[in-house]
Enzyme design. Structure first.
Site, PDB file in Angstrom:
ATOM      1  N   GLY A 221      37.621  40.542  36.483  1.00  6.88           N
ATOM      2  CA  GLY A 221      36.549  41.188  35.736  1.00  6.88           C
ATOM      3  C   GLY A 221      36.606  40.865  34.254  1.00  6.88           C
ATOM      4  O   GLY A 221      37.247  39.896  33.849  1.00  6.88           O
TER       5      GLY A 221
ATOM      6  N   LEU B 295      34.100  39.763  32.563  1.00  2.07           N
ATOM      7  CA  LEU B 295      33.591  38.398  32.740  1.00  2.07           C
ATOM      8  C   LEU B 295      33.110  37.791  31.426  1.00  2.07           C
ATOM      9  O   LEU B 295      32.468  38.457  30.617  1.00  2.07           O
ATOM     10  CB  LEU B 295      32.447  38.410  33.763  1.00  2.07           C
ATOM     11  CG  LEU B 295      32.814  38.983  35.140  1.00  2.07           C
ATOM     12  CD1 LEU B 295      31.593  38.989  36.057  1.00  2.07           C
ATOM     13  CD2 LEU B 295      33.971  38.215  35.775  1.00  2.07           C
TER      14      LEU B 295
ATOM     15  N   GLY C 119      33.449  31.563  30.658  1.00  2.00           N
ATOM     16  CA  GLY C 119      34.307  30.763  31.543  1.00  2.00           C
ATOM     17  C   GLY C 119      34.077  31.152  32.997  1.00  2.00           C
ATOM     18  O   GLY C 119      33.882  30.291  33.864  1.00  2.00           O
ATOM     19  N   HIS C 120      34.067  32.476  33.265  1.00  5.04           N
ATOM     20  CA  HIS C 120      33.808  32.940  34.635  1.00  5.04           C
ATOM     21  C   HIS C 120      32.395  32.548  35.077  1.00  5.04           C
ATOM     22  O   HIS C 120      32.176  32.154  36.224  1.00  5.04           O
ATOM     23  CB  HIS C 120      33.896  34.472  34.709  1.00  5.04           C
ATOM     24  CG  HIS C 120      35.248  35.035  34.435  1.00  5.04           C
ATOM     25  ND1 HIS C 120      35.521  35.848  33.353  1.00  5.04           N
ATOM     26  CD2 HIS C 120      36.412  34.911  35.108  1.00  5.04           C
ATOM     27  CE1 HIS C 120      36.785  36.212  33.391  1.00  5.04           C
ATOM     28  NE2 HIS C 120      37.355  35.654  34.431  1.00  5.04           N
TER      29      HIS C 120
ATOM     30  N   GLN D 221      50.412  41.451  40.082  1.00  7.30           N
ATOM     31  CA  GLN D 221      50.698  40.276  39.256  1.00  7.30           C
ATOM     32  C   GLN D 221      51.060  40.639  37.814  1.00  7.30           C
ATOM     33  O   GLN D 221      51.222  39.763  36.974  1.00  7.30           O
ATOM     34  CB  GLN D 221      49.549  39.273  39.306  1.00  7.30           C
ATOM     35  CG  GLN D 221      48.255  39.703  38.630  1.00  7.30           C
ATOM     36  CD  GLN D 221      47.135  38.707  38.895  1.00  7.30           C
ATOM     37  OE1 GLN D 221      46.598  38.633  39.995  1.00  7.30           O
ATOM     38  NE2 GLN D 221      46.777  37.920  37.876  1.00  7.30           N
TER      39      GLN D 221
ATOM     40  N   GLY E 148      39.657  28.305  37.292  1.00  4.11           N
ATOM     41  CA  GLY E 148      39.581  27.602  36.012  1.00  4.11           C
ATOM     42  C   GLY E 148      40.891  26.880  35.703  1.00  4.11           C
ATOM     43  O   GLY E 148      41.982  27.394  35.962  1.00  4.11           O
ATOM     44  N   GLN E 149      40.759  25.702  35.106  1.00  2.00           N
ATOM     45  CA  GLN E 149      41.922  24.901  34.716  1.00  2.00           C
ATOM     46  C   GLN E 149      42.698  25.564  33.571  1.00  2.00           C
ATOM     47  O   GLN E 149      43.827  25.201  33.281  1.00  2.00           O
ATOM     48  CB  GLN E 149      41.456  23.485  34.327  1.00  2.00           C
ATOM     49  CG  GLN E 149      42.514  22.536  33.803  1.00  2.00           C
ATOM     50  CD  GLN E 149      43.602  22.187  34.820  1.00  2.00           C
ATOM     51  OE1 GLN E 149      43.485  22.475  36.012  1.00  2.00           O
ATOM     52  NE2 GLN E 149      44.674  21.575  34.341  1.00  2.00           N
TER      53      GLN E 149
END
Ligand code: PAF
Length: 282
Positions: A31, A33, A36-37, A61, A147-148
């Site tokens: 979330g 956001l 990028g998202h 995590q 995403g990278q």
């Protein structure tokens, strides 16, 4: 756009969509956001008929002293943003839906999780792999988008999908940056104006490395020390790590050959930012 909160309802929706021959994309997020998202969602929309975005701040995590409790949450704003990107469904489970009483199963990926963020954040990738595995099982997507910016996360998840013979294609989208170079992140919201300016040191120090490599400097320790020196010019910045490993194996190297991942984690005030670039012998 639907907001689904239970695994049962999510499964029912997917079953129906698959019966109608629809392809499914999943964009897993926590979330808050940002662009990028939204880039991931737009690419997902181009690739598949139905886009499911999961919004779940995954407790497993986060370490005990990390920012789980204060991680930004804004379901109303996120719903509007996701709808504008053409998303059909937000999957927004509560923690007890994902980890009910008696929950006891976790996924450990060995090797590549023992460095970079895996070293600074023990248990982080165990939590990421576990929740992504669960989300993939629940949504059963054809493609899942990442995403990278979280380069190590991508490698961990690629390992998991290959090792467990999972029937999903992981799609990796390049880092999305603000006009001044700051990599987009939900944690940027924690930065004061002064800290945000200081945060530019991450992308600027990556540039230093890229320029050195373009000039023919391939000695890893030389590149790494120049990057650290650049970061140290910013008084609000404190390095967590600056590391260069070959890519994608993430093994130690002394001289750049083919491709290497330069990855940074830097604290700006209380906020820990990450960024990376792939250094490449041309
Ligand atoms: O990258 C993230 O936002 C999270 O690690 C993910 C993949 C959604 C798992 O919680």
């Amino acid at each position: 756009m639907k907001i689904i909160e239970t695994v049962e309802e999510m499964r029912h929706f997917i079953k129906q969509a698959k019966k109608e021959g629809k392809s499914i994309a999943l964009v897993p997020t926590m979330g808050s956001l940002h662009e990028g998202h939204l880039t991931l969602m737009r690419q997902a929309k181009q690739a598949c008929d139905i886009v499911v975005v999961s919004i779940f701040v995954n407790p497993t995590q986060f370490g005990p002293n990390e920012d789980f409790a204060k991680y930004p949450r804004d379901l109303t704003g996120d719903s509007q943003a996701a709808a504008s990107a053409g998303v059909e469904v937000i999957f927004h489970p509560q923690a007890k839906e994902m980890y009910p009483a008696g929950y006891a199963s976790f996924i450990e990926i060995e090797g590549i999780t023992e460095k970079l963020c895996g070293l600074s954040r023990p248990g982080h990738f165990r939590g990421v792999a576990t929740v992504v595995n669960k989300l993939l099982n629940i949504v059963q997507p054809d493609k899942a988008f990442f995403g990278q910016k979280d380069a190590q996360q991508v490698l961990v998840l690629q390992r998991m999908v290959a090792d467990f013979n999972m029937n999903v294609s992981l799609e990796v989208v390049p880092i999305v940056r603000e006009a001044d170079g700051l990599a987009m992140s939900s944690r940027n919201a924690f930065l004061s104006a002064e800290e945000r300016q200081a945060g530019l040191i991450l992308s600027r120090s990556l540039k230093v490395a890229e320029e050195l490599v373009a000039q023919g400097e391939y000695h890893i320790e030389k590149i790494r020390s120049e990057v650290i020196a650049k970061i140290q010019t910013e008084k609000l910045a404190e390095c967590d790590y600056v590391e260069i490993f070959n890519y994608p194996a993430l093994q130690e190297i002394s001289v750049l050959q083919d491709k290497a991942l330069l990855a940074l984690a830097v604290r700006i005030g209380k906020t820990r930012l990450i960024d990376n670039t792939i250094l490449e012998v041309k």
